[in-house]
Write a protein that holds these residues in place. Structure first.
Motif, mmCIF file in Angstrom:
data_model
loop_
_atom_site.group_PDB
_atom_site.id
_atom_site.type_symbol
_atom_site.label_atom_id
_atom_site.label_comp_id
_atom_site.label_asym_id
_atom_site.label_seq_id
_atom_site.Cartn_x
_atom_site.Cartn_y
_atom_site.Cartn_z
ATOM 1 N N LEU A 125 97.907 44.849 -46.260
ATOM 2 C CA LEU A 125 98.893 45.932 -46.161
ATOM 3 C C LEU A 125 98.680 46.990 -47.241
ATOM 4 C CD1 LEU A 125 102.229 44.069 -45.298
ATOM 5 C CD2 LEU A 125 100.732 45.363 -43.780
ATOM 6 N N THR A 126 98.322 46.563 -48.451
ATOM 7 C CA THR A 126 98.094 47.525 -49.522
ATOM 8 C C THR A 126 97.008 48.516 -49.143
ATOM 9 O OG1 THR A 126 98.758 45.917 -51.203
ATOM 10 C CG2 THR A 126 97.440 47.775 -51.949
ATOM 11 N N ASN A 127 95.983 48.045 -48.441
ATOM 12 C CA ASN A 127 94.880 48.922 -48.050
ATOM 13 C C ASN A 127 95.177 49.684 -46.766
ATOM 14 O OD1 ASN A 127 92.156 49.277 -46.390
ATOM 15 N ND2 ASN A 127 91.640 49.320 -48.565
ATOM 16 N N VAL A 128 95.635 48.985 -45.734
ATOM 17 C CA VAL A 128 95.738 49.619 -44.424
ATOM 18 C C VAL A 128 96.881 50.628 -44.353
ATOM 19 C CG1 VAL A 128 97.343 48.062 -43.205
ATOM 20 C CG2 VAL A 128 95.367 49.029 -41.988
ATOM 21 N N LEU A 129 97.892 50.497 -45.217
ATOM 22 C CA LEU A 129 99.010 51.434 -45.201
ATOM 23 C C LEU A 129 98.786 52.642 -46.111
ATOM 24 C CD1 LEU A 129 102.110 49.034 -45.162
ATOM 25 C CD2 LEU A 129 101.132 50.355 -43.266
ATOM 26 N N ASN A 130 97.593 52.773 -46.634
ATOM 27 C CA ASN A 130 97.273 53.934 -47.466
ATOM 28 C C ASN A 130 96.522 54.963 -46.620
ATOM 29 O OD1 ASN A 130 96.531 55.794 -49.393
ATOM 30 N ND2 ASN A 130 95.791 54.288 -50.868
ATOM 31 N N PRO A 131 97.189 56.039 -46.182
ATOM 32 C CA PRO A 131 96.513 57.005 -45.298
ATOM 33 C C PRO A 131 95.376 57.743 -45.982
ATOM 34 C CG PRO A 131 98.616 57.882 -46.040
ATOM 35 C CD PRO A 131 98.560 56.454 -46.510
ATOM 36 N N LYS A 132 95.383 57.757 -47.308
ATOM 37 C CA LYS A 132 94.302 58.446 -48.012
ATOM 38 C C LYS A 132 92.970 57.718 -47.839
ATOM 39 C CE LYS A 132 96.912 61.018 -51.432
ATOM 40 N NZ LYS A 132 97.022 61.405 -52.851
ATOM 41 N N VAL A 133 93.032 56.415 -47.570
ATOM 42 C CA VAL A 133 91.796 55.682 -47.299
ATOM 43 C C VAL A 133 91.195 56.157 -45.980
ATOM 44 C CG1 VAL A 133 90.780 53.403 -46.913
ATOM 45 C CG2 VAL A 133 92.619 53.688 -48.587
ATOM 46 N N ALA A 134 92.051 56.353 -44.975
ATOM 47 C CA ALA A 134 91.571 56.848 -43.685
ATOM 48 C C ALA A 134 90.961 58.237 -43.826
ATOM 49 C CB ALA A 134 92.729 56.879 -42.684
ATOM 50 N N VAL A 135 91.640 59.112 -44.547
ATOM 51 C CA VAL A 135 91.124 60.467 -44.742
ATOM 52 C C VAL A 135 89.838 60.441 -45.561
ATOM 53 C CG1 VAL A 135 91.645 62.733 -45.709
ATOM 54 C CG2 VAL A 135 93.430 61.448 -44.535
ATOM 55 N N PHE A 136 89.750 59.504 -46.514
ATOM 56 C CA PHE A 136 88.540 59.372 -47.316
ATOM 57 C C PHE A 136 87.334 59.060 -46.438
ATOM 58 C CE2 PHE A 136 85.747 55.996 -48.906
ATOM 59 C CZ PHE A 136 85.008 56.713 -49.835
ATOM 60 N N PHE A 137 87.484 58.115 -45.516
ATOM 61 C CA PHE A 137 86.364 57.762 -44.648
ATOM 62 C C PHE A 137 85.949 58.943 -43.774
ATOM 63 C CE2 PHE A 137 87.384 53.261 -45.514
ATOM 64 C CZ PHE A 137 86.097 52.816 -45.790
ATOM 65 N N LEU A 138 86.928 59.716 -43.320
ATOM 66 C CA LEU A 138 86.595 60.886 -42.505
ATOM 67 C C LEU A 138 85.836 61.935 -43.313
ATOM 68 C CD1 LEU A 138 89.815 61.465 -40.385
ATOM 69 C CD2 LEU A 138 87.594 60.679 -39.592
ATOM 70 N N ALA A 139 86.122 62.025 -44.608
ATOM 71 C CA ALA A 139 85.479 63.042 -45.435
ATOM 72 C C ALA A 139 84.143 62.575 -46.000
ATOM 73 C CB ALA A 139 86.417 63.438 -46.576
ATOM 74 N N PHE A 140 84.035 61.288 -46.301
ATOM 75 C CA PHE A 140 82.867 60.778 -47.028
ATOM 76 C C PHE A 140 81.744 60.318 -46.106
ATOM 77 C CE2 PHE A 140 80.808 57.043 -49.117
ATOM 78 C CZ PHE A 140 80.154 57.734 -50.133
ATOM 79 N N VAL A 141 82.054 59.467 -45.147
ATOM 80 C CA VAL A 141 81.017 58.821 -44.339
ATOM 81 C C VAL A 141 80.217 59.799 -43.481
ATOM 82 C CG1 VAL A 141 80.599 57.095 -42.537
ATOM 83 C CG2 VAL A 141 82.247 56.627 -44.360
ATOM 84 N N PRO A 142 80.844 60.789 -42.805
ATOM 85 C CA PRO A 142 80.054 61.686 -41.935
ATOM 86 C C PRO A 142 78.922 62.419 -42.656
ATOM 87 C CG PRO A 142 82.377 61.907 -41.440
ATOM 88 C CD PRO A 142 82.289 61.062 -42.680
ATOM 89 N N GLN A 143 79.004 62.571 -43.975
ATOM 90 C CA GLN A 143 77.933 63.238 -44.705
ATOM 91 C C GLN A 143 76.621 62.473 -44.626
ATOM 92 O OE1 GLN A 143 79.167 64.645 -48.698
ATOM 93 N NE2 GLN A 143 81.198 63.895 -48.174
ATOM 94 N N PHE A 144 76.683 61.192 -44.290
ATOM 95 C CA PHE A 144 75.496 60.338 -44.266
ATOM 96 C C PHE A 144 75.106 59.943 -42.847
ATOM 97 C CE2 PHE A 144 77.648 59.898 -48.311
ATOM 98 C CZ PHE A 144 76.607 60.057 -49.218
ATOM 99 N N ILE A 145 75.629 60.692 -41.861
ATOM 100 C CA ILE A 145 75.258 60.501 -40.464
ATOM 101 C C ILE A 145 74.388 61.681 -40.045
ATOM 102 C CG2 ILE A 145 76.093 60.291 -38.090
ATOM 103 C CD1 ILE A 145 78.644 59.060 -39.170
ATOM 104 N N ALA A 146 73.213 61.389 -39.523
ATOM 105 C CA ALA A 146 72.286 62.446 -39.105
ATOM 106 C C ALA A 146 72.891 63.254 -37.960
ATOM 107 C CB ALA A 146 70.953 61.840 -38.685
ATOM 108 N N HIS A 147 72.645 64.569 -37.977
ATOM 109 C CA HIS A 147 73.242 65.430 -36.953
ATOM 110 C C HIS A 147 72.708 65.111 -35.561
ATOM 111 C CE1 HIS A 147 69.427 67.520 -37.763
ATOM 112 N NE2 HIS A 147 69.550 68.031 -36.558
ATOM 113 N N ASP A 148 71.498 64.508 -35.498
ATOM 114 C CA ASP A 148 70.907 64.165 -34.202
ATOM 115 C C ASP A 148 71.041 62.674 -33.898
ATOM 116 O OD1 ASP A 148 69.240 63.359 -36.223
ATOM 117 O OD2 ASP A 148 67.382 64.015 -35.245
#
Length: 215
Positions: A125-148
């Motif tokens: 609950l401490t992790n899953v109820l933190n919306p900033k974690v969700a926003v973090f993944f949206l901001a951080f992870v896509p930078q390391f996904i190739a555009h193709d």
């Protein structure tokens, strides 16, 4: 691999981000110090399960909805903040010092330990109820996904699992090291009481900061 890029940089960045202290780390350390490394590991596994939920939600687009909807973000943020405040208050109010002060010669009654299942649920609950974690993944992870990348959702899940695996290594290191440090200190009941109060106050601070944080 799987449409990812700059994997080494991703791993190093993820490890550095995991080392940054937060509510998850604090919960693991407090449970390890009070009930041993197995309790800390249970909290860590709960945190890891919550992280997997965020990864899957982001890959499926649910986190995008959370980031775009002000109402949804605010609701989840306030629920998460309330839970952090609840944990903080539980630690602050856990076995007050008045009883020990009134009868110093009497042995202190042991505090019933929490079950590993309940500790896991606290970490989750401490992790899953933190919306900033969700926003973090949206901001951080896509930078390391190739555009193709042929399957961006799969690439997101792969990177999220790598991030979570590294996080679990760090979290279990925290669990073991906190338990060993607690054994060496062998704090008295009074010191342990004030340590719980300090950790509870920090959880209150995390909860209030989350509740008052902007979008």
């Amino acid at each position: 691999m799987f449409g990812t890029q700059d994997l080494a940089l991703f791993i190093v960045s993820g490890l550095l981000l995991n080392i940054t202290p937060g509510p998850d780390s604090l919960l693991i350390m407090s449970r390890s110090a009070s009930q041993g490394w197995r309790a800390g590991s249970a909290a860590a596994l709960g945190v890891g399960t919550g992280t997997l939920v965020h990864v899957l939600a982001a890959a499926l687009g649910l986190s995008t909805l959370l980031a775009a909807s002000s109402t949804a973000f605010t609701v989840v943020k306030l629920v998460g903040a309330a839970y952090l405040v609840y944990i903080g208050l539980a630690l602050l109010l856990r076995r007050g010092a008045s009883a020990a002060a009134a009868a110093p010669a009497a042995p202190a009654a042991p505090v019933a330990p929490l079950s590993w299942r309940r500790i896991w649920f606290q970490g989750f609950l401490t992790n899953v109820l933190n919306p900033k974690v969700a926003v973090f993944f949206l901001a951080f992870v896509p930078q390391f996904i190739a555009h193709d990348a042929p399957n961006k959702a799969l690439a997101f899940i792969v990177l999220g699992c790598i991030f979570n695996f590294n996080a679990m290594l760090w979290c279990h290191f925290l669990a073991v090291s906190s338990a060993l440090a607690s054994r060496r200190v062998q704090a008295s009941h009074r010191v342990t009481l004030w340590l719980n109060r300090a950790i509870g106050a920090m959880f209150l601070g995390f909860g209030l900061r989350l509740a008052l944080s902007p979008r």
